[in-house]
Design a protein around this motif. Structure first.
Motif, mmCIF file in Angstrom:
data_model
loop_
_atom_site.group_PDB
_atom_site.id
_atom_site.type_symbol
_atom_site.label_atom_id
_atom_site.label_comp_id
_atom_site.label_asym_id
_atom_site.label_seq_id
_atom_site.Cartn_x
_atom_site.Cartn_y
_atom_site.Cartn_z
ATOM 1 N N ALA A 10 0.855 -1.192 0.000
ATOM 2 C CA ALA A 10 0.000 0.000 0.000
ATOM 3 C C ALA A 10 0.887 1.235 0.000
ATOM 4 C CB ALA A 10 -0.902 -0.010 1.228
ATOM 5 N N GLY A 11 0.391 2.283 -0.579
ATOM 6 C CA GLY A 11 1.162 3.527 -0.621
ATOM 7 C C GLY A 11 1.195 4.198 0.743
ATOM 8 N N ALA A 12 0.450 5.269 0.859
ATOM 9 C CA ALA A 12 0.383 6.001 2.124
ATOM 10 C C ALA A 12 -0.437 5.184 3.118
ATOM 11 C CB ALA A 12 -0.260 7.361 1.905
ATOM 12 N N HIS A 13 -0.034 5.255 4.366
ATOM 13 C CA HIS A 13 -0.730 4.508 5.410
ATOM 14 C C HIS A 13 -1.531 5.457 6.286
ATOM 15 C CE1 HIS A 13 2.815 1.681 4.741
ATOM 16 N NE2 HIS A 13 1.764 1.127 4.202
ATOM 17 N N THR B 174 -2.775 1.352 13.025
ATOM 18 C CA THR B 174 -3.329 0.745 14.241
ATOM 19 C C THR B 174 -3.658 -0.727 13.999
ATOM 20 O OG1 THR B 174 -4.254 2.848 14.968
ATOM 21 C CG2 THR B 174 -5.236 0.847 15.900
ATOM 22 N N HIS B 175 -4.263 -1.003 12.854
ATOM 23 C CA HIS B 175 -4.601 -2.390 12.512
ATOM 24 C C HIS B 175 -3.339 -3.241 12.413
ATOM 25 C CE1 HIS B 175 -6.531 -5.834 10.738
ATOM 26 N NE2 HIS B 175 -5.761 -5.753 9.658
ATOM 27 N N GLU B 176 -2.322 -2.717 11.782
ATOM 28 C CA GLU B 176 -1.068 -3.453 11.621
ATOM 29 C C GLU B 176 -0.433 -3.735 12.985
ATOM 30 O OE1 GLU B 176 3.302 -3.837 11.108
ATOM 31 O OE2 GLU B 176 2.307 -2.028 11.835
ATOM 32 N N GLU B 177 -0.430 -2.740 13.849
ATOM 33 C CA GLU B 177 0.147 -2.924 15.189
ATOM 34 C C GLU B 177 -0.661 -3.927 16.011
ATOM 35 O OE1 GLU B 177 0.226 1.049 16.721
ATOM 36 O OE2 GLU B 177 1.833 1.661 15.361
ATOM 37 N N ARG B 178 -1.972 -3.826 15.968
ATOM 38 C CA ARG B 178 -2.816 -4.770 16.710
ATOM 39 C C ARG B 178 -2.699 -6.176 16.133
ATOM 40 N NH1 ARG B 178 -8.444 -1.316 17.386
ATOM 41 N NH2 ARG B 178 -7.613 0.193 18.874
ATOM 42 N N GLY B 179 -2.629 -6.270 14.814
ATOM 43 C CA GLY B 179 -2.514 -7.573 14.167
ATOM 44 C C GLY B 179 -1.270 -8.324 14.598
ATOM 45 N N GLU B 180 -0.173 -7.607 14.757
ATOM 46 C CA GLU B 180 1.072 -8.258 15.194
ATOM 47 C C GLU B 180 0.943 -8.855 16.591
ATOM 48 O OE1 GLU B 180 4.120 -5.302 14.709
ATOM 49 O OE2 GLU B 180 4.365 -5.782 12.575
ATOM 50 N N THR B 181 0.070 -8.304 17.414
ATOM 51 C CA THR B 181 -0.097 -8.829 18.778
ATOM 52 C C THR B 181 -0.845 -10.153 18.805
ATOM 53 O OG1 THR B 181 -2.207 -7.716 19.239
ATOM 54 C CG2 THR B 181 -0.185 -6.470 19.712
ATOM 55 N N MET B 182 -1.510 -10.505 17.714
ATOM 56 C CA MET B 182 -2.315 -11.734 17.710
ATOM 57 C C MET B 182 -1.467 -12.966 17.940
ATOM 58 S SD MET B 182 -5.366 -12.672 17.733
ATOM 59 C CE MET B 182 -5.852 -14.347 18.088
ATOM 60 N N LEU B 183 -0.201 -12.900 17.567
ATOM 61 C CA LEU B 183 0.679 -14.043 17.795
ATOM 62 C C LEU B 183 0.750 -14.381 19.289
ATOM 63 C CD1 LEU B 183 2.574 -16.181 16.685
ATOM 64 C CD2 LEU B 183 4.423 -14.521 16.852
ATOM 65 N N TYR B 184 0.824 -13.367 20.129
ATOM 66 C CA TYR B 184 0.896 -13.599 21.577
ATOM 67 C C TYR B 184 -0.405 -14.220 22.101
ATOM 68 C CZ TYR B 184 4.872 -10.565 20.929
ATOM 69 O OH TYR B 184 6.043 -10.029 20.470
ATOM 70 N N PHE B 185 -1.523 -13.776 21.565
ATOM 71 C CA PHE B 185 -2.807 -14.338 21.987
ATOM 72 C C PHE B 185 -2.949 -15.777 21.499
ATOM 73 C CE2 PHE B 185 -3.412 -9.848 22.495
ATOM 74 C CZ PHE B 185 -4.170 -9.764 23.648
#
Length: 154
Positions: free
Chosen positions: A70-73, A79-90
Motif C-alpha cells: 500500500a502507498g500512504a498509510h 493501528t490495525h497493523e500494530e494490533r494484528g502483530e499482537t495476535m501471535l501472543y494471543f
C-alpha cells in the motif's frame, strides 16, 4: 506465499483466525469449567489451538506484505497493523491454555483424587486467555474493517 489465485492471502487467512481463535477460546473455557465437556472435546480444543497458532504467523506475514504494498498509510491502518502483530501472543496463550486443559484431563483420568486447585487454576487461565483473545480478535478486525471500508456507524 502472499497471493492465492491472484487474491491477497491476508484476507483469506483472516477468516480462519476470526473463526478459530474465538472457537478455541470458547471451547477452552467450556472444557476448563465442565469436566464432561473436557472429556469429550479436549483433543478438538488442542487441534483448534494448534491450527490457529500455525496460521497466525502466516496471516501476519501476509498482512505485512499487503501493508508494504500500500502507498500512504492511514493512522487506522497503522493501528490495525500494530494490533494484528499482537495476535501471535494471543495465539500462543490459547495454545498454552489448551495444553493446560489437556494436562488437567490426563491427570484427572489417571487418578481418582480430585484436583480442585489445578482445575480452578486452569479455569481461571482459560477464562482470562479466552475472553482477552476474543476481545483482541474483535479489536483487530474492527480496525481492519475501518481501514478498508471507512468509519463504521455505531
Amino acid at each position: 506465499m502472499t497471493t492465492i489465485a491472484g487474491l491477497p492471502l491476508h484476507p483469506l487467512l483472516v477468516h480462519a483466525i476470526v473463526v478459530l481463535a474465538p472457537l478455541a477460546a470458547l471451547l477452552g473455557i467450556l472444557c476448563a469449567v465442565w469436566p464432561a465437556a473436557r472429556r469429550r472435546f479436549v483433543w478438538l480444543l488442542l487441534a483448534l489451538a494448534t491450527v490457529n497458532l500455525a496460521l497466525t504467523p502466516l496471516t501476519i506475514e501476509a498482512g505485512e506484505w499487503l501493508y508494504n504494498r500500500a502507498g500512504a498509510h492511514s493512522p487506522i491502518l497503522e493501528t490495525h497493523e500494530e494490533r494484528g502483530e499482537t495476535m501471535l501472543y494471543f495465539s500462543i496463550a490459547l495454545m498454552v491454555m489448551a495444553i493446560a486443559v489437556a494436562v488437567l484431563h490426563v491427570l484427572s483420568s489417571r487418578s481418582d483424587k480430585p484436583r480442585t486447585a489445578a482445575a480452578v487454576a486452569v479455569a481461571v487461565l482459560a477464562v482470562v486467555v479466552g475472553v482477552s483473545s476474543i476481545v483482541q480478535v474483535v479489536r483487530i478486525g474492527h480496525s481492519g474493517t475501518e481501514a478498508k471500508w471507512g468509519v463504521i456507524a455505531e
